[in-house]
Design a protein around this motif. Sequence first.
Motif, PDB file in Angstrom:
ATOM      1  N   GLY A   1       0.819  -1.200   0.000  1.00 48.03           N
ATOM      2  CA  GLY A   1       0.000   0.000   0.000  1.00 48.03           C
ATOM      3  C   GLY A   1       0.854   1.252   0.000  1.00 48.03           C
ATOM      4  O   GLY A   1       2.089   1.196  -0.035  1.00 48.03           O
ATOM      5  N   CYS A   2       0.202   2.407   0.029  1.00 56.49           N
ATOM      6  CA  CYS A   2       0.903   3.682   0.013  1.00 56.49           C
ATOM      7  C   CYS A   2       0.389   4.572   1.134  1.00 56.49           C
ATOM      8  O   CYS A   2      -0.660   4.308   1.735  1.00 56.49           O
ATOM      9  CB  CYS A   2       0.712   4.387  -1.330  1.00 56.49           C
ATOM     10  N   GLY A   3       1.136   5.637   1.382  1.00 53.14           N
ATOM     11  CA  GLY A   3       0.714   6.604   2.394  1.00 53.14           C
ATOM     12  C   GLY A   3      -0.399   7.501   1.884  1.00 53.14           C
ATOM     13  O   GLY A   3      -0.540   7.722   0.681  1.00 53.14           O
ATOM     14  N   ASP A   4      -1.219   8.004   2.802  1.00 45.99           N
ATOM     15  CA  ASP A   4      -2.282   8.927   2.410  1.00 45.99           C
ATOM     16  C   ASP A   4      -1.939  10.334   2.870  1.00 45.99           C
ATOM     17  O   ASP A   4      -0.849  10.586   3.396  1.00 45.99           O
ATOM     18  CB  ASP A   4      -3.639   8.478   2.954  1.00 45.99           C
ATOM     19  N   SER A   5      -2.836  11.264   2.643  1.00 42.35           N
ATOM     20  CA  SER A   5      -2.564  12.681   2.884  1.00 42.35           C
ATOM     21  C   SER A   5      -3.168  13.163   4.196  1.00 42.35           C
ATOM     22  O   SER A   5      -4.382  13.035   4.410  1.00 42.35           O
ATOM     23  CB  SER A   5      -3.117  13.522   1.729  1.00 42.35           C
TER      24      SER A   5
ATOM     25  N   ALA B   1      -8.452  26.877  11.825  1.00 44.79           N
ATOM     26  CA  ALA B   1      -8.344  25.890  10.746  1.00 44.79           C
ATOM     27  C   ALA B   1      -6.899  25.737  10.290  1.00 44.79           C
ATOM     28  O   ALA B   1      -6.414  24.607  10.092  1.00 44.79           O
ATOM     29  CB  ALA B   1      -9.239  26.297   9.578  1.00 44.79           C
ATOM     30  N   TYR B   2      -6.174  26.850  10.138  1.00 49.68           N
ATOM     31  CA  TYR B   2      -4.777  26.749   9.706  1.00 49.68           C
ATOM     32  C   TYR B   2      -3.897  26.131  10.788  1.00 49.68           C
ATOM     33  O   TYR B   2      -2.837  25.569  10.479  1.00 49.68           O
ATOM     34  CB  TYR B   2      -4.249  28.129   9.302  1.00 49.68           C
ATOM     35  N   HIS B   3      -4.312  26.207  12.034  1.00 47.29           N
ATOM     36  CA  HIS B   3      -3.596  25.521  13.115  1.00 47.29           C
ATOM     37  C   HIS B   3      -3.517  24.021  12.822  1.00 47.29           C
ATOM     38  O   HIS B   3      -2.465  23.391  13.031  1.00 47.29           O
ATOM     39  CB  HIS B   3      -4.317  25.787  14.438  1.00 47.29           C
ATOM     40  N   GLY B   4      -4.595  23.451  12.327  1.00 48.39           N
ATOM     41  CA  GLY B   4      -4.580  22.036  11.961  1.00 48.39           C
ATOM     42  C   GLY B   4      -3.925  21.790  10.616  1.00 48.39           C
ATOM     43  O   GLY B   4      -3.166  20.830  10.441  1.00 48.39           O
ATOM     44  N   TYR B   5      -4.208  22.669   9.659  1.00 54.48           N
ATOM     45  CA  TYR B   5      -3.676  22.456   8.310  1.00 54.48           C
ATOM     46  C   TYR B   5      -2.153  22.479   8.284  1.00 54.48           C
ATOM     47  O   TYR B   5      -1.513  21.666   7.596  1.00 54.48           O
ATOM     48  CB  TYR B   5      -4.222  23.516   7.363  1.00 54.48           C
ATOM     49  N   LEU B   6      -1.547  23.420   8.993  1.00 48.38           N
ATOM     50  CA  LEU B   6      -0.087  23.537   8.923  1.00 48.38           C
ATOM     51  C   LEU B   6       0.604  22.355   9.592  1.00 48.38           C
ATOM     52  O   LEU B   6       1.707  21.968   9.183  1.00 48.38           O
ATOM     53  CB  LEU B   6       0.356  24.863   9.540  1.00 48.38           C
ATOM     54  N   GLN B   7      -0.022  21.775  10.596  1.00 44.34           N
ATOM     55  CA  GLN B   7       0.535  20.548  11.170  1.00 44.34           C
ATOM     56  C   GLN B   7       0.391  19.383  10.189  1.00 44.34           C
ATOM     57  O   GLN B   7       1.271  18.520  10.104  1.00 44.34           O
ATOM     58  CB  GLN B   7      -0.155  20.232  12.497  1.00 44.34           C
ATOM     59  N   ALA B   8      -0.727  19.376   9.446  1.00 44.62           N
ATOM     60  CA  ALA B   8      -0.905  18.335   8.433  1.00 44.62           C
ATOM     61  C   ALA B   8       0.090  18.509   7.289  1.00 44.62           C
ATOM     62  O   ALA B   8       0.634  17.523   6.776  1.00 44.62           O
ATOM     63  CB  ALA B   8      -2.341  18.385   7.902  1.00 44.62           C
ATOM     64  N   VAL B   9       0.319  19.758   6.879  1.00 42.55           N
ATOM     65  CA  VAL B   9       1.312  20.026   5.829  1.00 42.55           C
ATOM     66  C   VAL B   9       2.690  19.563   6.279  1.00 42.55           C
ATOM     67  O   VAL B   9       3.456  18.972   5.503  1.00 42.55           O
ATOM     68  CB  VAL B   9       1.331  21.529   5.478  1.00 42.55           C
ATOM     69  N   ARG B  10       3.007  19.789   7.549  1.00 41.16           N
ATOM     70  CA  ARG B  10       4.302  19.351   8.079  1.00 41.16           C
ATOM     71  C   ARG B  10       4.432  17.827   7.989  1.00 41.16           C
ATOM     72  O   ARG B  10       5.522  17.315   7.684  1.00 41.16           O
ATOM     73  CB  ARG B  10       4.449  19.798   9.529  1.00 41.16           C
ATOM     74  N   SER B  11       3.338  17.116   8.223  1.00 41.91           N
ATOM     75  CA  SER B  11       3.370  15.664   8.128  1.00 41.91           C
ATOM     76  C   SER B  11       3.548  15.217   6.675  1.00 41.91           C
ATOM     77  O   SER B  11       4.358  14.326   6.379  1.00 41.91           O
ATOM     78  CB  SER B  11       2.079  15.090   8.706  1.00 41.91           C
ATOM     79  N   ASP B  12       2.809  15.837   5.751  1.00 40.94           N
ATOM     80  CA  ASP B  12       2.892  15.432   4.336  1.00 40.94           C
ATOM     81  C   ASP B  12       4.229  15.795   3.708  1.00 40.94           C
ATOM     82  O   ASP B  12       4.719  15.074   2.824  1.00 40.94           O
ATOM     83  CB  ASP B  12       1.757  16.088   3.547  1.00 40.94           C
TER      84      ASP B  12
END
Length: 385
Positions: free
Chosen positions: A97-101, A305-316
């Motif tokens: 499998g592959c990683g997701d976003s 919302a960007y508080h969560g998004y920027l942590q998600a961007v850091r993960s991706d």
Amino acid sequence: MNRLFDWAVEFWDRLRRMAGFDRLAKSKRAADLADSGRIRRILYFMRPLVALVVIIYIAALVSRLTIIHGDDLGYPQVVLTADRPAVSPGTEAPDGGCGDSAVAAMSGYILDVLVNQNTWAPADPQYKIGWFGVVSFAPGPFFDNKASFQIGALRAVRRMSIEMVDILGRARGTSAADVDLQDARSSVQWNERSWIVNPFDSRLPLISTAAGSSYRSAIGNYEAYNAKLRRCEALYDSRSDNLFQLLDRIANEIGGMTDQLASRSKGDAWDVQQKAMVPATGNNRGFFDFRADNLFYEAHGLMWAYHGYLQAVRSDFSTVIRDANLGQIWDRMEAHVAESASLEPLIVSNGREDSIFTPDHLSAMAANMLRARANMVEIREVLNR
């Protein structure tokens, strides 16, 4: 003479009694008294009933249009610690499998908070009616902060939906945009004030899809996209130039919101020609600027919302961030975004910046947002070397 007058009155009374007028008058008085008593009894029971209806209506307003569920700052960890492949999006995992976003998963979670854990206030009939259909809630201090928060968070979701289609979910110039991401973008662009029936807004169709339902469908689109990523059937382009563009768009979004805050909070400004302070576009009315809370909570929702998004961007984009040694700068940026999202005064005040009694909450929010934006510019400069 008096005796004659008394005899005339007595004779008239005898005639009335003989004709039955006294009985009619007494029965009428009795009926009036009975009706009056009946009305009093009805009013006696109606008053508490009306009071109960008013109390229930106000309680519904408070519950649906004031209380924001799920707006704590710990929500990104719910997404980032979920059972997901520990590899970059689109990268094959050792066990198949592959990683997701994380960004797609964060979009779905933020929308879930906005439309499933809460009533979608901007389209709610109670919110649109306002004070008995006469005055909307927006110009006043009550029942409009939740709607402003949701609109601010939706701005971030819409921005990320565009970037997911244009730069993240495709190899630019060599692949088509993902269908699920396109559907999600279309869904979140739906007018936020749209309800099932819109008879009083000429800008909306009379019969329409409700905004909450449209945004709810986007959650399924993001889940479907991530499912394809896990099966290695979709693209996610986590290159450094894409991170540069993404941060550039987010910085512009935050800069635009900061300018709105600054314009509203600036009651006086220095005029270079007159060499003096002159009235500016904003005001210093303190607690009596009832529009300031709308703008403040819109900025609060945007940064939440960007508080969560920027942590998600850091993960991706973990590989890009590690290779460019951006960890410390990113930490500072996350901290400033979180500090912006944490501001929740009991009453929003738009006073002078040097005021003792009426603080300037708009300037405080704008200052934290500008710090976060400065960190984004710094990261872009590092990526552009």
